[in-house]
Scaffold this active site. Structure first.
Site, PDB file in Angstrom:
ATOM      1  N   VAL A 136       0.911  -1.152   0.000  1.00 18.35           N
ATOM      2  CA  VAL A 136       0.000   0.000   0.000  1.00 18.35           C
ATOM      3  C   VAL A 136       0.952   1.204   0.000  1.00 18.35           C
ATOM      4  O   VAL A 136       1.555   1.525   1.013  1.00 18.35           O
ATOM      5  CB  VAL A 136      -0.946  -0.006   1.215  1.00 18.35           C
ATOM      6  CG1 VAL A 136      -1.803   1.247   1.227  1.00 18.35           C
ATOM      7  CG2 VAL A 136      -1.820  -1.264   1.203  1.00 18.35           C
ATOM      8  N   PRO A 137       1.118   1.840  -1.162  1.00 19.79           N
ATOM      9  CA  PRO A 137       2.272   2.703  -1.443  1.00 19.79           C
ATOM     10  C   PRO A 137       2.257   4.086  -0.810  1.00 19.79           C
ATOM     11  O   PRO A 137       2.170   5.108  -1.495  1.00 19.79           O
ATOM     12  CB  PRO A 137       2.242   2.794  -2.970  1.00 19.79           C
ATOM     13  CG  PRO A 137       0.784   2.703  -3.305  1.00 19.79           C
ATOM     14  CD  PRO A 137       0.231   1.709  -2.316  1.00 19.79           C
ATOM     15  N   CYS A 138       2.402   4.158   0.505  1.00 17.18           N
ATOM     16  CA  CYS A 138       2.416   5.457   1.177  1.00 17.18           C
ATOM     17  C   CYS A 138       3.615   6.305   0.765  1.00 17.18           C
ATOM     18  O   CYS A 138       3.595   7.524   0.945  1.00 17.18           O
ATOM     19  CB  CYS A 138       2.340   5.292   2.692  1.00 17.18           C
ATOM     20  SG  CYS A 138       3.565   4.193   3.393  1.00 17.18           S
ATOM     21  N   HIS A 139       4.632   5.679   0.166  1.00 17.75           N
ATOM     22  CA  HIS A 139       5.769   6.455  -0.333  1.00 17.75           C
ATOM     23  C   HIS A 139       5.367   7.363  -1.494  1.00 17.75           C
ATOM     24  O   HIS A 139       6.092   8.297  -1.817  1.00 17.75           O
ATOM     25  CB  HIS A 139       6.919   5.525  -0.755  1.00 17.75           C
ATOM     26  CG  HIS A 139       6.564   4.562  -1.835  1.00 17.75           C
ATOM     27  ND1 HIS A 139       5.915   3.369  -1.586  1.00 17.75           N
ATOM     28  CD2 HIS A 139       6.759   4.614  -3.178  1.00 17.75           C
ATOM     29  CE1 HIS A 139       5.736   2.726  -2.722  1.00 17.75           C
ATOM     30  NE2 HIS A 139       6.234   3.454  -3.709  1.00 17.75           N
ATOM     31  N   ARG A 140       4.207   7.122  -2.087  1.00 24.58           N
ATOM     32  CA  ARG A 140       3.745   7.943  -3.219  1.00 24.58           C
ATOM     33  C   ARG A 140       2.998   9.203  -2.776  1.00 24.58           C
ATOM     34  O   ARG A 140       2.504   9.945  -3.615  1.00 24.58           O
ATOM     35  CB  ARG A 140       2.839   7.108  -4.126  1.00 24.58           C
ATOM     36  CG  ARG A 140       3.571   5.954  -4.780  1.00 24.58           C
ATOM     37  CD  ARG A 140       2.668   5.143  -5.671  1.00 24.58           C
ATOM     38  NE  ARG A 140       3.343   3.920  -6.097  1.00 24.58           N
ATOM     39  CZ  ARG A 140       2.731   2.799  -6.427  1.00 24.58           C
ATOM     40  NH1 ARG A 140       1.412   2.743  -6.418  1.00 24.58           N
ATOM     41  NH2 ARG A 140       3.429   1.736  -6.770  1.00 24.58           N
TER      42      ARG A 140
END
Length: 173
Positions: A136-140
């Protein structure tokens, strides 16, 4: 069940329930791993069992390996959302489905997508509570002024993930 796997950003602890992948923990040294497993044990009322041969964990490890090799842009894993609820769950689900590989979204924009304009700070809190980073790409999620923002795995890790996806120009791997 759990396993520690290597990755392009260091060891990751993967945890799963029969429902799906429930946790990904960065920098899974023995100390970090033990603390994360203790938190899961207190939540579940039982000690998680090491199970690197579990089909679900093996598939998660395979997909993460492909991601870090640049061969995977989306994850196809069953996810267990039981460690997150309410607004945080709503934001993370939108992030998982609505912000594709190689793109970014601002905290405020993501708040607006879930019908809470003005809740950028709460979105930041949701990112910090994300139990499934990378998948779940919270880095984005970045600042509206173009700043990189914060990241639970450390800013260098966030930069590496964004560079891997082509968002940052410098190749950090």
């Amino acid at each position: 069940m759990w396993a520690v796997v290597g990755s392009g950003i260091g060891p990751l602890l993967l945890a799963a329930t029969p429902t799906g992948l429930v946790g990904v923990v960065f920098h899974a040294t023995e100390e970090v791993r033990d603390k994360a497993l203790a938190r899961l044990a207190s939540r579940w009322g039982a000690e998680p069992v090491e199970a690197p041969g579990s089909p679900l964990l093996a598939e998660a490890a395979r997909q993460l390996e492909e991601y870090f090799a640049g061969a995977r842009r989306a994850f196809g894993l069953p996810l267990d959302w039981s460690l997150v609820s309410g607004f945080n769950r709503e934001v993370l689900r939108e992030l998982a489905t609505g912000v594709p590989y190689g793109s970014v979204v601002g905290y405020g924009d993501l708040a607006g997508r879930v019908g809470q304009p003005g809740a950028a700070q709460a979105v930041g809190t949701a990112m910090g509570a994300n139990p499934l980073p990378v998948v779940v790409p919270c880095h984005r999620v970045v600042e509206s002024d173009g700043g990189i923002g914060g990241f639970g795995g450390g800013l260098e890790t966030k930069r590496k993930l964004l560079a891997l996806e082509g968002v940052l120009p410098e190749p950090l791997f």
